[in-house]
Write a protein that holds these residues in place. Structure first.
Motif, PDB file in Angstrom:
ATOM      1  N   ASN A   6       0.819  -1.221   0.000  1.00 25.70           N
ATOM      2  CA  ASN A   6       0.000   0.000   0.000  1.00 25.70           C
ATOM      3  C   ASN A   6       0.853   1.271   0.000  1.00 25.70           C
ATOM      4  N   GLY A   7       1.912   1.280  -0.781  1.00 28.89           N
ATOM      5  CA  GLY A   7       2.742   2.462  -0.931  1.00 28.89           C
ATOM      6  C   GLY A   7       3.807   2.650   0.125  1.00 28.89           C
ATOM      7  N   THR A   8       3.884   1.763   1.100  1.00 26.86           N
ATOM      8  CA  THR A   8       4.901   1.867   2.144  1.00 26.86           C
ATOM      9  C   THR A   8       5.992   0.839   1.894  1.00 26.86           C
ATOM     10  N   ARG A   9       7.229   1.305   1.841  1.00 30.90           N
ATOM     11  CA  ARG A   9       8.351   0.389   1.623  1.00 30.90           C
ATOM     12  C   ARG A   9       8.614  -0.398   2.898  1.00 30.90           C
ATOM     13  N   LEU A  10       8.453  -1.704   2.804  1.00 30.99           N
ATOM     14  CA  LEU A  10       8.684  -2.582   3.943  1.00 30.99           C
ATOM     15  C   LEU A  10      10.056  -3.234   3.901  1.00 30.99           C
ATOM     16  N   ALA A  11      10.616  -3.386   2.700  1.00 35.71           N
ATOM     17  CA  ALA A  11      11.919  -4.035   2.557  1.00 35.71           C
ATOM     18  C   ALA A  11      12.570  -3.543   1.271  1.00 35.71           C
ATOM     19  N   CYS A  12      13.879  -3.760   1.193  1.00 31.08           N
ATOM     20  CA  CYS A  12      14.594  -3.393  -0.023  1.00 31.08           C
ATOM     21  C   CYS A  12      15.866  -4.216  -0.121  1.00 31.08           C
ATOM     22  N   GLY A  13      16.561  -4.071  -1.214  1.00 30.32           N
ATOM     23  CA  GLY A  13      17.831  -4.745  -1.388  1.00 30.32           C
ATOM     24  C   GLY A  13      18.404  -4.499  -2.775  1.00 30.32           C
ATOM     25  N   TRP A  14      19.680  -4.804  -2.889  1.00 26.85           N
ATOM     26  CA  TRP A  14      20.399  -4.639  -4.152  1.00 26.85           C
ATOM     27  C   TRP A  14      21.009  -5.975  -4.550  1.00 26.85           C
ATOM     28  N   THR A  15      20.940  -6.294  -5.821  1.00 26.96           N
ATOM     29  CA  THR A  15      21.609  -7.483  -6.333  1.00 26.96           C
ATOM     30  C   THR A  15      21.935  -7.279  -7.808  1.00 26.96           C
ATOM     31  N   ALA A  16      23.032  -7.872  -8.224  1.00 21.29           N
ATOM     32  CA  ALA A  16      23.390  -7.875  -9.643  1.00 21.29           C
ATOM     33  C   ALA A  16      22.916  -9.165 -10.305  1.00 21.29           C
ATOM     34  N   ASP A  17      22.390 -10.083  -9.508  1.00 26.05           N
ATOM     35  CA  ASP A  17      21.937 -11.380  -9.993  1.00 26.05           C
ATOM     36  C   ASP A  17      20.479 -11.265 -10.427  1.00 26.05           C
ATOM     37  N   LEU A  18      20.245 -11.269 -11.734  1.00 27.70           N
ATOM     38  CA  LEU A  18      18.901 -11.115 -12.277  1.00 27.70           C
ATOM     39  C   LEU A  18      17.976 -12.245 -11.828  1.00 27.70           C
ATOM     40  N   ALA A  19      18.491 -13.450 -11.744  1.00 28.26           N
ATOM     41  CA  ALA A  19      17.667 -14.585 -11.309  1.00 28.26           C
ATOM     42  C   ALA A  19      17.196 -14.389  -9.871  1.00 28.26           C
ATOM     43  N   GLU A  20      18.061 -13.860  -9.041  1.00 27.20           N
ATOM     44  CA  GLU A  20      17.685 -13.609  -7.643  1.00 27.20           C
ATOM     45  C   GLU A  20      16.625 -12.509  -7.561  1.00 27.20           C
ATOM     46  N   ALA A  21      16.755 -11.491  -8.396  1.00 24.50           N
ATOM     47  CA  ALA A  21      15.744 -10.425  -8.439  1.00 24.50           C
ATOM     48  C   ALA A  21      14.400 -10.982  -8.891  1.00 24.50           C
ATOM     49  N   VAL A  22      14.414 -11.881  -9.869  1.00 24.21           N
ATOM     50  CA  VAL A  22      13.178 -12.501 -10.347  1.00 24.21           C
ATOM     51  C   VAL A  22      12.561 -13.357  -9.244  1.00 24.21           C
ATOM     52  N   ARG A  23      13.388 -14.105  -8.506  1.00 25.30           N
ATOM     53  CA  ARG A  23      12.864 -14.927  -7.403  1.00 25.30           C
ATOM     54  C   ARG A  23      12.198 -14.055  -6.347  1.00 25.30           C
ATOM     55  N   ALA A  24      12.822 -12.928  -6.005  1.00 27.61           N
ATOM     56  CA  ALA A  24      12.242 -12.026  -5.008  1.00 27.61           C
ATOM     57  C   ALA A  24      10.920 -11.449  -5.506  1.00 27.61           C
ATOM     58  N   THR A  25      10.907 -11.027  -6.749  1.00 31.84           N
ATOM     59  CA  THR A  25       9.685 -10.452  -7.327  1.00 31.84           C
ATOM     60  C   THR A  25       8.568 -11.482  -7.358  1.00 31.84           C
ATOM     61  N   ALA A  26       8.886 -12.690  -7.798  1.00 32.92           N
ATOM     62  CA  ALA A  26       7.876 -13.747  -7.868  1.00 32.92           C
ATOM     63  C   ALA A  26       7.344 -14.089  -6.480  1.00 32.92           C
ATOM     64  N   ALA A  27       8.217 -14.163  -5.510  1.00 30.69           N
ATOM     65  CA  ALA A  27       7.778 -14.482  -4.149  1.00 30.69           C
ATOM     66  C   ALA A  27       6.866 -13.387  -3.611  1.00 30.69           C
ATOM     67  N   TRP A  28       7.317 -12.138  -3.706  1.00 32.17           N
ATOM     68  CA  TRP A  28       6.560 -11.023  -3.127  1.00 32.17           C
ATOM     69  C   TRP A  28       5.211 -10.833  -3.820  1.00 32.17           C
ATOM     70  N   THR A  29       5.223 -10.816  -5.141  1.00 27.98           N
ATOM     71  CA  THR A  29       3.962 -10.617  -5.859  1.00 27.98           C
ATOM     72  C   THR A  29       3.071 -11.853  -5.786  1.00 27.98           C
ATOM     73  N   GLY A  30       3.651 -12.997  -5.451  1.00 30.19           N
ATOM     74  CA  GLY A  30       2.878 -14.219  -5.288  1.00 30.19           C
ATOM     75  C   GLY A  30       2.269 -14.374  -3.905  1.00 30.19           C
ATOM     76  N   GLY A  31       2.500 -13.393  -3.040  1.00 25.24           N
ATOM     77  CA  GLY A  31       1.877 -13.420  -1.722  1.00 25.24           C
ATOM     78  C   GLY A  31       2.775 -13.875  -0.587  1.00 25.24           C
ATOM     79  N   ALA A  32       4.045 -14.117  -0.845  1.00 22.96           N
ATOM     80  CA  ALA A  32       4.968 -14.508   0.227  1.00 22.96           C
ATOM     81  C   ALA A  32       5.177 -13.331   1.166  1.00 22.96           C
ATOM     82  N   GLY A  33       5.411 -13.637   2.400  1.00 22.76           N
ATOM     83  CA  GLY A  33       5.716 -12.600   3.381  1.00 22.76           C
ATOM     84  C   GLY A  33       7.173 -12.186   3.309  1.00 22.76           C
ATOM     85  N   LEU A  34       7.564 -11.309   4.192  1.00 26.56           N
ATOM     86  CA  LEU A  34       8.934 -10.785   4.193  1.00 26.56           C
ATOM     87  C   LEU A  34       9.964 -11.889   4.428  1.00 26.56           C
ATOM     88  N   GLU A  35       9.738 -12.720   5.429  1.00 30.66           N
ATOM     89  CA  GLU A  35      10.729 -13.756   5.744  1.00 30.66           C
ATOM     90  C   GLU A  35      10.842 -14.786   4.623  1.00 30.66           C
TER      91      GLU A  35
END
Length: 168
Positions: A6-35
């Motif tokens: 809802n517009g509030t940044r709860l977490a962040c991070g930096w990576t050069a690994d595109l696969a890792e960025a895709v995994r994070a995006t898929a998890a978060w948008t798929g309903g996974a929690g922060l942990e």
């Protein structure tokens, strides 16, 4: 990468690994929690308040305070200690903690409104970069310059109207 709710940044991070960025995006948008998202992508970072909010959602004012105070730990805001010092000094005052904190260009002011906060401004504005001091302003007019954020906040508290309720 920023993970928002809802517009509030709860977490962040930096990576050069595109696969890792895709995994994070898929998890978060798929309903996974922060942990769970961090378990799938180790570069994701969040602070304890974000987990607390995820488990039992905060009210809008408390969530805003947490997110704003936490910015000092996340880029690019980690380069700006003076605005953070003003926020921390204001948060230490219970009367201000019940108001919506509003930042613009590193200045801080308060509102009794949560959604249309620009319409319900209350009190003075604090400018943390006023010639190396902390400027306290009212309707654009300089009221005082202080050496510490605590002094600036004390002026804001002293000038608050007698009767107002918490932000809603």
């Amino acid at each position: 990468m920023n993970l928002q709710d809802n517009g509030t940044r709860l977490a962040c991070g930096w990576t050069a690994d595109l696969a890792e960025a895709v995994r994070a995006t898929a998890a978060w948008t798929g309903g996974a929690g922060l942990e769970e998202t961090r378990a799938r992508a180790q570069f994701i970072r969040f602070r304890p308040w974000a987990l607390d909010h995820e488990r039992e959602p905060f009210g809008a004012v408390e969530l805003t305070w947490c997110a704003k105070l936490d910015r000092i730990h996340m880029p690019p805001y980690d380069r700006h200690p003076r605005p953070h010092a003003v926020l921390a000094a204001a948060y230490a005052q219970p009367v201000l903690r019940q108001l919506m904190p509003v930042n613009s260009h590193f200045n801080l002011w308060f509102s009794t409104g949560v959604e249309e906060f620009w319409k319900t401004r209350v009190g003075y504005l604090i400018c943390p970069y006023d010639e190396g001091l902390y400027g306290v302003r009212n309707k654009g007019r300089l009221v005082a310059r202080t050496e510490t954020p605590e002094e600036a906040v004390a002026l804001v508290v002293a000038a608050l109207p007698e009767e107002f309720g918490p932000a809603s």
